[in-house]
Design a protein around this motif. Structure first.
Motif, short mmCIF file in Angstrom:
data_model
loop_
_atom_site.label_atom_id
_atom_site.label_comp_id
_atom_site.label_asym_id
_atom_site.label_seq_id
_atom_site.Cartn_x
_atom_site.Cartn_y
_atom_site.Cartn_z
N THR A 246 11.27 19.63 27.62
CA THR A 246 12.48 20.15 26.98
C THR A 246 13.47 20.61 28.04
OG1 THR A 246 11.55 22.38 26.77
CG2 THR A 246 11.23 20.86 24.93
N VAL A 247 14.71 20.21 27.87
CA VAL A 247 15.81 20.60 28.77
C VAL A 247 16.94 21.16 27.92
CG1 VAL A 247 17.40 19.85 30.56
CG2 VAL A 247 15.17 18.74 30.34
N THR A 248 17.25 22.43 28.09
CA THR A 248 18.30 23.08 27.32
C THR A 248 19.51 23.32 28.21
OG1 THR A 248 16.65 24.18 25.93
CG2 THR A 248 18.90 25.04 25.86
N ILE A 249 20.62 22.70 27.85
CA ILE A 249 21.87 22.85 28.61
C ILE A 249 22.76 23.86 27.88
CG2 ILE A 249 23.91 21.69 29.50
CD1 ILE A 249 21.32 20.88 30.88
N SER A 250 23.17 24.88 28.60
CA SER A 250 23.94 25.97 28.00
C SER A 250 25.36 25.53 27.65
CB SER A 250 24.01 27.16 28.96
OG SER A 250 24.54 26.76 30.21
N GLU A 251 25.98 26.27 26.75
CA GLU A 251 27.38 26.03 26.41
C GLU A 251 28.27 26.44 27.58
OE1 GLU A 251 28.20 28.14 22.84
OE2 GLU A 251 27.12 26.72 21.57
N SER A 252 29.45 25.86 27.64
CA SER A 252 30.33 26.12 28.78
C SER A 252 31.01 27.48 28.70
CB SER A 252 31.39 25.01 28.87
OG SER A 252 32.25 25.05 27.73
N ARG A 253 31.45 27.95 29.85
CA ARG A 253 32.17 29.23 29.94
C ARG A 253 33.05 29.20 31.17
NH1 ARG A 253 28.19 33.87 30.44
NH2 ARG A 253 27.60 33.09 28.37
N LEU A 254 34.30 29.66 31.05
CA LEU A 254 35.21 29.68 32.19
C LEU A 254 36.32 30.70 31.96
CD1 LEU A 254 36.14 28.44 34.90
CD2 LEU A 254 37.47 26.79 33.57
N GLU A 255 36.46 31.63 32.91
CA GLU A 255 37.55 32.61 32.89
C GLU A 255 38.06 32.82 34.31
OE1 GLU A 255 36.73 36.30 30.89
OE2 GLU A 255 35.36 35.35 29.47
N PHE A 256 39.33 33.18 34.41
CA PHE A 256 39.94 33.45 35.72
C PHE A 256 40.57 34.84 35.72
CE2 PHE A 256 39.26 29.12 36.81
CZ PHE A 256 39.44 29.03 38.19
N PRO A 257 40.52 35.53 36.86
CA PRO A 257 41.12 36.87 36.95
C PRO A 257 42.64 36.82 37.10
CG PRO A 257 40.22 36.24 39.07
CD PRO A 257 39.85 35.13 38.10
N ASN A 258 43.27 37.98 37.01
CA ASN A 258 44.72 38.08 37.14
C ASN A 258 45.17 38.38 38.57
OD1 ASN A 258 45.18 37.73 34.34
ND2 ASN A 258 44.63 39.88 33.99
N ALA A 259 44.23 38.82 39.42
CA ALA A 259 44.63 39.24 40.76
C ALA A 259 43.47 39.10 41.74
CB ALA A 259 45.11 40.68 40.73
N PHE A 260 43.80 39.13 43.02
CA PHE A 260 42.80 39.21 44.09
C PHE A 260 43.44 39.83 45.31
CE2 PHE A 260 45.14 35.62 45.36
CZ PHE A 260 44.71 35.10 46.57
N SER A 261 42.60 40.25 46.27
CA SER A 261 43.12 40.98 47.44
C SER A 261 42.53 40.41 48.73
CB SER A 261 42.77 42.47 47.33
OG SER A 261 41.36 42.63 47.13
N PRO A 262 43.15 39.37 49.27
CA PRO A 262 42.64 38.73 50.50
C PRO A 262 43.00 39.52 51.75
CG PRO A 262 44.65 37.64 49.80
CD PRO A 262 44.34 38.67 48.75
#
Length: 237
Positions: free
Chosen positions: A130-146
């Motif tokens: 048995t191989v169970t493939i999860s449902e997709s998920r994707l989110e992106f943040p509003n900011a970052f600090s390089p």
């Protein structure tokens, strides 16, 4: 007399050999090996994110003079008809569709008029791979600090993204100039353009992606680049 004894002994050896071969019937021990970010894992029950690469092996024993036949059947849970059939002792497959997959190997060995088969009755007792493939998920943040503090220095998808079979992200400045793009959801933008730091300010991200469950993502949002922000202190420098 010597010739008769020799023939009798030879027949005894042949009969003994035949009996031993008859006892050593062919068997199978199917196993799946999955390749993940952590390496390879052998298991006949696995859950993961797409795309997931798997290697299937029938692992036959005592084949000897028997003629083998293999038939790998891939079926989604709730369906009777396989969506894929492979005819080989070993086969590779990349799972890209969300859901519960059932994989079995029908094997048949023939020797003259004798046949040994491992079909549905065998799998009813052992249970399928048995191989169970999860449902997709994707989110992106509003900011970052390089700013080089090792925290939030790269603009990328939020932790927890999974089962993405297509992905393309673009970063633009406020004049619509393309500054950076990437096609690996694990990648991201370090806040530079042609090797030089861009100015602190507001940029724009466009993401086009598709999940293993068929979900399509079209993300468009502002990105605040806070180069003077200290993540640990929560203050601007």
């Amino acid at each position: 007399m010597k010739i008769k004894v020799f023939i009798t002994s030879l027949l005894a050896i042949i009969n003994a050999t035949y009996l031993i071969a008859d006892d050593d019937v062919p068997t199978i021990n199917p196993i799946a090996t999955f390749t993940t970010d952590e390496g390879e894992e052998e298991s006949n029950q696995f859950s993961g994110s797409a795309p997931l690469t798997a290697h299937f092996a029938a692992n036959p024993e005592n084949v000897g003079a028997w003629t083998p036949y293999y038939e790998w059947r891939f079926t989604l849970e709730g369906e009777d008809v396989p969506y894929l059939i492979r005819y080989a002792e070993e086969t590779d497959y990349v799972f890209t569709k969300a859901g519960a997959h059932r994989v079995v190997c029908y094997a048949q060995f023939t020797l003259g008029t004798d046949t040994i088969a491992y079909t549905q009755e065998y799998w009813d007792e052992t249970g399928p791979i048995t191989v169970t493939i999860s449902e997709s998920r994707l989110e992106f943040p509003n900011a970052f600090s390089p700013n080089g503090d090792g925290i939030n220095d790269i603009y990328k998808a939020k932790e927890g993204w999974q089962s993405l079979v297509e992905f393309h992200a673009y970063i633009y400045n406020r004049w619509g100039q393309l500054l950076y793009e990437w096609t690996d959801p694990a990648g991201g933008w370090d806040g530079t353009y042609k090797g030089n730091d861009v100015k602190q300010g507001v940029y724009f991200v466009l993401v086009k992606a598709k999940g293993a469950d068929g979900r399509k993502y079209s993300i468009k949002k502002d990105v605040n680049l806070l180069r003077g922000y200290n993540e640990e202190r929560g203050t601007r420098q």
